[in-house]
Scaffold this motif. Structure first.
Motif, mmCIF file in Angstrom:
data_model
loop_
_atom_site.group_PDB
_atom_site.id
_atom_site.type_symbol
_atom_site.label_atom_id
_atom_site.label_comp_id
_atom_site.label_asym_id
_atom_site.label_seq_id
_atom_site.Cartn_x
_atom_site.Cartn_y
_atom_site.Cartn_z
ATOM 1 N N ALA A 35 0.843 -1.206 0.000
ATOM 2 C CA ALA A 35 0.000 0.000 0.000
ATOM 3 C C ALA A 35 0.874 1.251 0.000
ATOM 4 C CB ALA A 35 -0.932 -0.003 1.210
ATOM 5 N N ASN A 36 1.883 1.280 0.847
ATOM 6 C CA ASN A 36 2.781 2.436 0.909
ATOM 7 C C ASN A 36 3.541 2.635 -0.404
ATOM 8 O OD1 ASN A 36 2.042 3.110 3.531
ATOM 9 N ND2 ASN A 36 3.661 1.876 4.436
ATOM 10 N N ALA A 37 3.861 1.530 -1.064
ATOM 11 C CA ALA A 37 4.606 1.604 -2.325
ATOM 12 C C ALA A 37 3.782 2.225 -3.448
ATOM 13 C CB ALA A 37 5.080 0.208 -2.743
ATOM 14 N N THR A 38 2.469 2.268 -3.279
ATOM 15 C CA THR A 38 1.635 2.911 -4.306
ATOM 16 C C THR A 38 1.795 4.426 -4.280
ATOM 17 O OG1 THR A 38 -0.342 3.197 -2.919
ATOM 18 C CG2 THR A 38 -0.118 1.089 -4.127
ATOM 19 N N ARG A 39 2.247 4.948 -3.129
ATOM 20 C CA ARG A 39 2.392 6.408 -2.925
ATOM 21 C C ARG A 39 1.031 7.100 -3.089
ATOM 22 N NH1 ARG A 39 6.448 3.850 -1.647
ATOM 23 N NH2 ARG A 39 8.301 3.793 -2.934
ATOM 24 N N ASN A 40 -0.028 6.338 -2.840
ATOM 25 C CA ASN A 40 -1.392 6.831 -3.001
ATOM 26 C C ASN A 40 -2.042 6.840 -1.616
ATOM 27 O OD1 ASN A 40 -4.246 6.776 -3.285
ATOM 28 N ND2 ASN A 40 -4.053 6.075 -5.398
#
Length: 137
Positions: A35-40
């Motif tokens: 989830a954090n890697a989406t930067r969303n």
């Protein structure tokens, strides 16, 4: 947008799950890293809220635990597929693997909830039958 550090941390969650070390924590971290890697921020908040929901009521906790305890090897297999796709930079395959993972879990949760509801109905029927006087015809 996943980084090498995030991939390394994802890999560690897989190792922890394989070795039965803090499986629930590794599962949560796996999803949080992605989830954090989406930067969303909407995706990050959604995952955080889903995790909070998972532990919000005794029924949800019981249903989720029953699903996860039955298929921990399947969960690990699905996590590995997601990880491999991310490692290869194949966003389409990662998305597909994540959809498969969520669909299986959601369907298993629906099955568990349905089974619990049927058991509750059966208990109510049995209780009512206990109170109905038998008819001698």
């Amino acid at each position: 947008t996943i980084t090498e550090d995030e991939l390394s941390r994802l890999d560690q969650t897989l190792i922890d799950m394989e070795n039965n070390h803090f499986i629930a924590a590794a599962d949560k971290e796996f999803h949080q890293i992605i989830a954090n890697a989406t930067r969303n921020s909407a995706m990050i908040l959604s995952v955080e809220n889903l995790w909070k929901l998972r532990s919000s009521t005794p029924e949800i906790i019981r249903d989720y635990d029953s699903v996860c305890s039955k298929n921990s090897s399947k969960t690990l297999e699905e996590h590995k597929a997601i990880y491999q796709a991310l490692k290869l930079g194949d966003a389409s395959q990662a998305r597909s693997a994540m959809h498969s993972h969520f669909n299986r879990l959601i369907n298993a949760l629906f099955d568990a909830i349905e089974l619990r509801a049927l058991e509750e109905i059966k208990l109510k029927v049995v209780r009512k039958e206990d109170f109905i006087p038998s008819l001698n015809l």
